[in-house]
Design an enzyme around this catalytic site. Sequence first.
Site, PDB file in Angstrom:
ATOM      1  CB  SER A  65      -0.842   0.022   1.108  1.00  0.00           C
ATOM      2  OG  SER A  65      -1.886  -0.830   0.970  1.00  0.00           O
ATOM      3  CE  LYS A  68      -3.566   0.641  -1.725  1.00  0.00           C
ATOM      4  NZ  LYS A  68      -4.555   0.492  -0.214  1.00  0.00           N
ATOM      5  CE1 TYR A 195      -4.217  -1.015  -5.615  1.00  0.00           C
ATOM      6  CE2 TYR A 195      -4.589  -3.443  -5.373  1.00  0.00           C
ATOM      7  CZ  TYR A 195      -4.401  -2.036  -4.753  1.00  0.00           C
ATOM      8  OH  TYR A 195      -4.722  -2.044  -3.547  1.00  0.00           O
ATOM      9  CE1 TYR A 247      -3.677  -0.468   4.848  1.00  0.00           C
ATOM     10  CE2 TYR A 247      -2.210  -0.772   6.346  1.00  0.00           C
ATOM     11  CZ  TYR A 247      -2.765  -0.729   5.109  1.00  0.00           C
ATOM     12  OH  TYR A 247      -1.629  -1.568   4.161  1.00  0.00           O
ATOM     13  CB  VAL A 265      -0.052  -5.723   3.735  1.00  0.00           C
ATOM     14  CG1 VAL A 265       0.261  -6.698   2.568  1.00  0.00           C
ATOM     15  CG2 VAL A 265      -0.988  -6.641   4.759  1.00  0.00           C
TER      16      VAL A 265
END
Lengths: 311, 311, 311, 311
Positions: A65, A68, A195, A247, A265
């Site tokens: 992540s 991103k 992705y 998160y 993660v």
Amino acid sequence: MNEQLITHLPRWLEASRAHAHEGKVAAYIPELAKAPGNALGISIMGKTGETVAAGDTSLMFTMQSISKIFTLMLALVDNGEDGVFAKVGMEPTGDDFNSMLKLELVEPGKPFNPLINAGAIAVTSLIHGSSPAEKSGRVLRYFQDIAGGAPLAINEEVYRSESATAHRNRSLAYFLKDNEVLGEEIDVEDVLSVYFQHCSIEINVEQLSRMALVLAFNGTDPITGREHIPRRYVQIAKTFMLMCGMYNASGEFAIRAGIPAKSGVSGGILAMVPGIYGIGVVGPALGAKGNSTAGVHLLETLSGQLEWSMM
Amino acid sequence: MNEQLITHLPRWLEASRAHAHEGKVAAYIPELAKAPGNALGISIMGKTGETVAAGDTSLMFTMQSISKIFTLMLALVDNGEDGVFAKVGMEPTGDDFNSMLKLELVEPGKPFNPLINAGAIAVTSLIHGSSPAEKSGRVLRYFQDIAGGAPLAINEEVYRSESATAHRNRSLAYFLKDNEVLGEEIDVEDVLSVYFQHCSIEINVEQLSRMALVLAFNGTDPITGREHIPRRYVQIAKTFMLMCGMYNASGEFAIRAGIPAKSGVSGGILAMVPGIYGIGVVGPALGAKGNSTAGVHLLETLSGQLEWSMM
Amino acid sequence: MNEQLITHLPRWLEASRAHAHEGKVAAYIPELAKAPGNALGISIMGKTGETVAAGDTSLMFTMQSISKIFTLMLALVDNGEDGVFAKVGMEPTGDDFNSMLKLELVEPGKPFNPLINAGAIAVTSLIHGSSPAEKSGRVLRYFQDIAGGAPLAINEEVYRSESATAHRNRSLAYFLKDNEVLGEEIDVEDVLSVYFQHCSIEINVEQLSRMALVLAFNGTDPITGREHIPRRYVQIAKTFMLMCGMYNASGEFAIRAGIPAKSGVSGGILAMVPGIYGIGVVGPALGAKGNSTAGVHLLETLSGQLEWSMM
Amino acid sequence: MNEQLITHLPRWLEASRAHAHEGKVAAYIPELAKAPGNALGISIMGKTGETVAAGDTSLMFTMQSISKIFTLMLALVDNGEDGVFAKVGMEPTGDDFNSMLKLELVEPGKPFNPLINAGAIAVTSLIHGSSPAEKSGRVLRYFQDIAGGAPLAINEEVYRSESATAHRNRSLAYFLKDNEVLGEEIDVEDVLSVYFQHCSIEINVEQLSRMALVLAFNGTDPITGREHIPRRYVQIAKTFMLMCGMYNASGEFAIRAGIPAKSGVSGGILAMVPGIYGIGVVGPALGAKGNSTAGVHLLETLSGQLEWSMM
């Protein structure tokens, strides 16, 4: 470089490493499951490139992540603010990162922000390129440039495993297709392949701290003087990091550490002290909300000791 | 056959047809959009095969969600009650037929019942066969047998359109895959192809009333004496029809008409008076909750006039 | 009275009693917590008043949610169908009985049906009377008449405990006030006092089976021939019982037993075989979904053995 | 004081006033409905107390949700961080400010943050005092001190109207009682009376800018040198303001303006440029997400022109 930091970092790191046992290594694919649960590494880079590092600095991990943040900035470069925010919102959400609740309940059903999975998939769909391969290539080169130029690579095993098992992300992507966030011309599998590839870019804490340094200096690498990202887009990225980079523990981290950060993660965390340091952390054992338990403890310790909070 | 029914049906039908303008023909695929909005047809069949019909009885339409009743019974034949209810629940849900809320919010995330889309997809995955083509073939023959033996066919255009545009159903199916309701060995696209095919089986009201007649007589066709479905499975199907056969207007229909029924987005409704009649209705204009406005009005009129309610 | 029933009931009851240990007595107020967890009693009454009973038939218990069936019918008598259904819907909901989700998420925010708490509170607000005391008095006399005329009483300790601790019901009631389901002229505490009182009416299984008998015979007591409730309102009540009388296990009970029933948190269940029997059951140990584990087992056994299912 | 600000503020204010017509004055109580929809006023105060002001600076308005910032800090003073965060979370939520969804869906059901209504009610319950009157008195004096010492008053009409009509807040409060966020010893109406009173404290933009100035200088009034609030608690408050101070448009405001701010339903906004200015704004016409349309436009203009963003 701060003396206190140089002196105490090894000790602080070991104290934080003790919190690794509170977490668990992600196990949804075998490639992540084999990461060492007790590992903890950090690299802190200042504006001339001087670096303080400690712990497991040679551990390679996938960006997951964390990527991103950079695909958001590339999509902003490609489409401008209006183009991006037509497809994704600007608001934090208290739901899980892979939740579909607000897509169904809130009209129009566009993802609340670019850091939840639905939003990140929408952002990836906006990256220019005539094919998934070209898009992935652009992403990889963009990341590489920001990371200082040395080659980065996609971990192909992680990529294939993610792609084969990511049913929830597929479900999200088809929901976005149904909601017309992904337009008619967009092939869901193509978007997902890009992705999963950017999530699978492999890195170490030093490279990550270099990427963070560029953000800490508003998009311009202070070592080379080269502008990689327009300042405004870095500002947007930092705001999202502060509000929703960790998160559903983003608020807690903002209150405790008060610096922009984004976790993944794999246990990686990119963080920064604006105008001063870029930081890369890795600690594969994750807490209940998906962040590295030891990594979060270390960053909160550092922020407290060295008064890093922006607030 | 009831005299009052024979005498008054044409008049009641025309009175109900006036309610067609309160609804709108489904338009999410072009093949459904061209159905005549003002149409209304009904066939009511008694145990010797005698039929009273009125209105647009020659209109062909696809079964859509009506097919879920029969795939449920075939899945029960193939897997038994325990096999089916390991994958799908028995409870009504007040959510939309294509909702994902409870899949995400309620643990374990299995579909609440076999008549919402998620549940129907799970049921379809349980139909035996070595390939999607074999499964679809078994379904078609099963439906044909129950409908009296004359050939039924899949409307290929509807099937292709559904398959091409059904992003929400794909999203549901991948969610089920993620929740392990669809097991590892199951290919999502294979399941969906069988699902879209049984939704695309074309029928008219007379054939539908014959299928309903078999249910009204507990699985045995009273005309031929042939048992098509074990009585217990028909009992299960009728219970679901009464509780959740009419989408989110099922309760209202149960209170107003009090007979088991299942509607589809093409405007078809299968209904029955247990032990007496099988009924097929079509009226393509749909109300806000997805049921034929004229068709529901007609069934409520008939039930009121002829005291059909089971309750 | 069925011979098989007379012969086997004691044995079936003892077999079902073994399932009491799967449940737990409700403990949210001390008065409920002291009920005997291992108890199980049943009374089955036929149309001439002949009764078969077994087990703990002398146990007194409060009606709790069972009362909602009868206040619904009284509200229908007072306001007609249109008056009642302007304030409460007709649809089952897969949410918990005390959920607020749909009140917030679905517009207009009126309760989905009269058997969830929000809906039952709305129904209670519709009962005529110039004061809470007068309303409670009317309710008590109505219940008493249907139960055969012998005096019923409110368990004052239960009433006071419920009233003192029912914060969730207060929360629901104020939400209904905000949504204008409870109108401006209505005082929330007044409504709640009537609601807690009818939940606290004390009864035994024989009295309960007499109340059920009246419903089984469409509102007319077959023993006295007196009509207590218009047939149409009984039909409505039975439909709700079949669809949502057993909380979130209503569908399962409909499929397994197939008869209208309503359970309460005290472990009571009112059930019926339409046109044949009224049934009262009590078994205080509750399963995860709030129904008496032993009581449900006993009713499913009886329905299976004696083919009671309506479906 | 910045020259550009002094020169251009009147013009910028008039340009922003044109956006008032995009919003609507809150009308849920008559006292708010009579506010002038076209009004817009601002006061910007620097560290020596010098002030630039423009527009409708004499308009009095109630603090409403702006008060939540200061009651949070008073509750922190009274209970410490651990005491407060035992009862309320630290996370933004994408739901409406008066939503109950997460209270029901997320375990344990404590409010996500102190700025949504449920969280603010929980915070108010923590303020020390032996009676509601004493608590309200403490709150009023605390606000007054921070505002520079001149007397503030509760608008009694607003207070009475809020208290009489706030069914949703009552519903939230009883839900919190049910979830044990409000403990056994706490009387819901007592808490709500203190809550409605602090929401009804009347103020003007100059007083508001003085309160903001104290926050901009980390809790110490730079004019008097007096410390009103520990720095740590101001840091917490500013973090919440940045993440969730502007209801469900907080993210957008953080990205566009990048300064801590808190709005209220009366059209007031408290904002600050940390270390430089305290700002009070009022513009009663509210946009779809509950913030003053003209006020937000003015703050975004100022932040853009004068580069105020913290990010």
